[in-house]
Motif scaffolding. Structure first.
Motif, mmCIF file in Angstrom:
data_model
loop_
_atom_site.group_PDB
_atom_site.id
_atom_site.type_symbol
_atom_site.label_atom_id
_atom_site.label_comp_id
_atom_site.label_asym_id
_atom_site.label_seq_id
_atom_site.Cartn_x
_atom_site.Cartn_y
_atom_site.Cartn_z
ATOM 1 N N LEU A 16 0.807 -1.225 0.000
ATOM 2 C CA LEU A 16 0.000 0.000 0.000
ATOM 3 C C LEU A 16 0.840 1.273 0.000
ATOM 4 O O LEU A 16 0.304 2.367 -0.183
ATOM 5 C CB LEU A 16 -0.948 -0.007 1.202
ATOM 6 N N GLY A 17 2.144 1.140 0.234
ATOM 7 C CA GLY A 17 3.037 2.280 0.081
ATOM 8 C C GLY A 17 3.241 3.147 1.294
ATOM 9 O O GLY A 17 4.057 4.074 1.257
ATOM 10 N N SER A 18 2.541 2.896 2.399
ATOM 11 C CA SER A 18 2.743 3.716 3.596
ATOM 12 C C SER A 18 2.219 2.995 4.823
ATOM 13 O O SER A 18 1.369 2.104 4.730
ATOM 14 C CB SER A 18 2.019 5.067 3.464
ATOM 15 N N PHE A 19 2.752 3.410 5.967
ATOM 16 C CA PHE A 19 2.285 2.859 7.227
ATOM 17 C C PHE A 19 0.837 3.256 7.498
ATOM 18 O O PHE A 19 0.056 2.487 8.060
ATOM 19 C CB PHE A 19 3.178 3.318 8.379
ATOM 20 N N ALA A 20 0.486 4.472 7.113
ATOM 21 C CA ALA A 20 -0.871 4.952 7.357
ATOM 22 C C ALA A 20 -1.891 4.111 6.593
ATOM 23 O O ALA A 20 -2.945 3.736 7.126
ATOM 24 C CB ALA A 20 -0.986 6.422 6.964
ATOM 25 N N SER A 21 -1.589 3.806 5.336
ATOM 26 C CA SER A 21 -2.498 2.986 4.538
ATOM 27 C C SER A 21 -2.581 1.564 5.082
ATOM 28 O O SER A 21 -3.653 0.951 5.126
ATOM 29 C CB SER A 21 -2.035 2.954 3.078
ATOM 30 N N ALA A 22 -1.427 1.023 5.501
ATOM 31 C CA ALA A 22 -1.414 -0.315 6.093
ATOM 32 C C ALA A 22 -2.216 -0.340 7.385
ATOM 33 O O ALA A 22 -2.921 -1.308 7.687
ATOM 34 C CB ALA A 22 0.020 -0.762 6.350
ATOM 35 N N ALA A 23 -2.110 0.740 8.164
ATOM 36 C CA ALA A 23 -2.866 0.826 9.413
ATOM 37 C C ALA A 23 -4.361 0.809 9.138
ATOM 38 O O ALA A 23 -5.139 0.123 9.818
ATOM 39 C CB ALA A 23 -2.475 2.092 10.170
ATOM 40 N N SER A 24 -4.801 1.552 8.137
ATOM 41 C CA SER A 24 -6.218 1.594 7.788
ATOM 42 C C SER A 24 -6.717 0.237 7.318
ATOM 43 O O SER A 24 -7.828 -0.181 7.642
ATOM 44 C CB SER A 24 -6.449 2.641 6.698
ATOM 45 N N ALA A 30 -0.987 3.553 13.037
ATOM 46 C CA ALA A 30 0.264 3.694 12.281
ATOM 47 C C ALA A 30 1.457 3.391 13.164
ATOM 48 O O ALA A 30 2.460 2.814 12.711
ATOM 49 C CB ALA A 30 0.358 5.108 11.690
ATOM 50 N N GLN A 31 1.378 3.757 14.453
ATOM 51 C CA GLN A 31 2.458 3.470 15.383
ATOM 52 C C GLN A 31 2.655 1.962 15.564
ATOM 53 O O GLN A 31 3.786 1.471 15.635
ATOM 54 C CB GLN A 31 2.194 4.128 16.731
ATOM 55 N N MET A 32 1.534 1.210 15.618
ATOM 56 C CA MET A 32 1.650 -0.240 15.787
ATOM 57 C C MET A 32 2.213 -0.881 14.522
ATOM 58 O O MET A 32 2.989 -1.845 14.602
ATOM 59 C CB MET A 32 0.283 -0.841 16.115
ATOM 60 N N VAL A 33 1.850 -0.375 13.344
ATOM 61 C CA VAL A 33 2.431 -0.877 12.105
ATOM 62 C C VAL A 33 3.944 -0.677 12.140
ATOM 63 O O VAL A 33 4.728 -1.577 11.796
ATOM 64 C CB VAL A 33 1.813 -0.168 10.881
ATOM 65 N N ALA A 34 4.380 0.507 12.574
ATOM 66 C CA ALA A 34 5.810 0.785 12.665
ATOM 67 C C ALA A 34 6.500 -0.158 13.639
ATOM 68 O O ALA A 34 7.625 -0.612 13.397
ATOM 69 C CB ALA A 34 6.020 2.243 13.097
ATOM 70 N N LYS A 35 5.839 -0.473 14.733
ATOM 71 C CA LYS A 35 6.428 -1.391 15.722
ATOM 72 C C LYS A 35 6.601 -2.788 15.138
ATOM 73 O O LYS A 35 7.594 -3.465 15.402
ATOM 74 C CB LYS A 35 5.551 -1.443 16.963
ATOM 75 N N HIS A 36 5.626 -3.269 14.356
ATOM 76 C CA HIS A 36 5.738 -4.587 13.742
ATOM 77 C C HIS A 36 6.944 -4.633 12.801
ATOM 78 O O HIS A 36 7.720 -5.612 12.812
ATOM 79 C CB HIS A 36 4.457 -4.933 12.971
ATOM 80 N N VAL A 37 7.091 -3.610 11.984
ATOM 81 C CA VAL A 37 8.220 -3.581 11.043
ATOM 82 C C VAL A 37 9.535 -3.479 11.809
ATOM 83 O O VAL A 37 10.517 -4.163 11.488
ATOM 84 C CB VAL A 37 8.061 -2.421 10.045
ATOM 85 N N ALA A 38 9.564 -2.616 12.827
ATOM 86 C CA ALA A 38 10.786 -2.462 13.616
ATOM 87 C C ALA A 38 11.145 -3.765 14.316
ATOM 88 O O ALA A 38 12.331 -4.097 14.450
ATOM 89 C CB ALA A 38 10.584 -1.347 14.646
#
Length: 295
Positions: A16-24, A30-38
């Motif tokens: 989807l190209g962004s954390f925000a889109s993945a979060a939706s 978006a913070q939790m998406v970033a934590k998964h990737v990190a």
């Protein structure tokens, strides 16, 4: 965090190209998406995504990891789909254990009718009067006659296994028809010899609420029902056997019922399934078939 979930979030973020889109799309922040990737990057010790405030790009490692993650997630979904389909529709090998006399005389028509309805099922039927352990021996369904002990098995009650006494017309003509259980002591009785000496062979009859245990003896004892039935047909004595089996012998005239006004012994019969396994469609439908035939 579950690694498979983190992989799914990572793939969604790339697609989807962004954390925000993945979060939706995933219902996460978006913070939790970033934590998964990190979390994935920390575990691998490398960077998967180069991120800026405006864009994100896969690293070389991230690109290779992304392709493998897509493959793993697709295989996981396929495995789940197969398992769910097998749970919904009867499929695979069904292993059944049943007593010898019941299995040889009564189970065949149920098995063929079941196989005709469920083409995706293979069956393996083992006939034995010995004790078997469903878990250790790998059986899916056990048909057992007698009391059920313990909680390792789930019992589905079937019709009680009623026993009746029979003899050939020639035997009755030569020796006479017993009028009471006590008269069996003067007759040749074909006795079933259990494989376990601790299990007695008891001929108990009841009438008008009164039970009488008959004393029986004879020249032939066997733990094989077929041997006893053959001897009874040939006029060698009175046999006590399952009503389900002897009904055909009586209707054909090969045997006649002895003590017809007395009820013979009856033992509970159950279809047993392991309590520690979630029943699959093949198990559920086969137990339903047993209940329809013998319930």
């Amino acid at each position: 965090m579950d690694r498979l979930t983190s992989m799914g979030v990572f793939v969604k973020a790339v697609d989807l190209g962004s954390f925000a889109s993945a979060a939706s799309a995933t219902g996460l922040s978006a913070q939790m998406v970033a934590k998964h990737v990190a979390r994935l990057e920390d575990r691998l010790g490398t960077t998967l995504l180069n991120r800026t405030t405006r864009r994100q790009n896969l690293t070389d490692v991230g690109r290779a990891y992304y392709e493998r993650c897509k493959h793993i997630l697709a295989e996981t979904e396929a495995a789940d789909a197969i398992a769910q389909e097998m749970h919904r529709r009867p499929h695979g090998l069904l292993r059944i254990s049943a007593p010898v006399s019941f299995g040889t005389r009564c189970l065949g028509p149920v098995m063929t009718a079941y196989l005709a309805r469920h083409e995706g099922v293979e069956t393996e039927v083992t006939l034995s009067d010995r004790y078997v352990d469903a878990m250790e021996d790998g059986f899916d369904v056990l048909i057992r006659i007698g009391a059920v002990n313990g909680t390792a098995l789930i019992a589905t009650p079937l019709r009680p296994y009623k026993m009746i006494a029979c003899a050939s017309p020639a035997y009755v003509e030569a020796r006479g028809m017993p009028q009471a259980p006590s008269e069996l002591a003067a007759h040749d009785c074909l006795d079933y010899a259990y494989w376990s000496p601790s299990v007695p062979c008891r001929w108990v009859f009841s009438r008008d609420g009164t039970s009488t245990e008959a004393k029986v003896s004879g020249r032939l004892r066997s733990n094989d029902w077929g041997t006893l039935l053959h001897a009874a047909r040939e006029g060698f004595g009175i046999v006590l056997g399952p009503e389900l089996v002897l009904a055909d012998e009586i209707s054909s005239g090969r045997l006649v019922r002895v003590l017809p006004h007395h009820e013979g012994p009856a033992r509970p019969m159950n279809a047993l399934t392991p309590a520690n396994r979630r029943p699959t469609a093949k198990v559920r439908t086969f137990v339903d078939a047993l209940v329809a035939a013998f319930g």
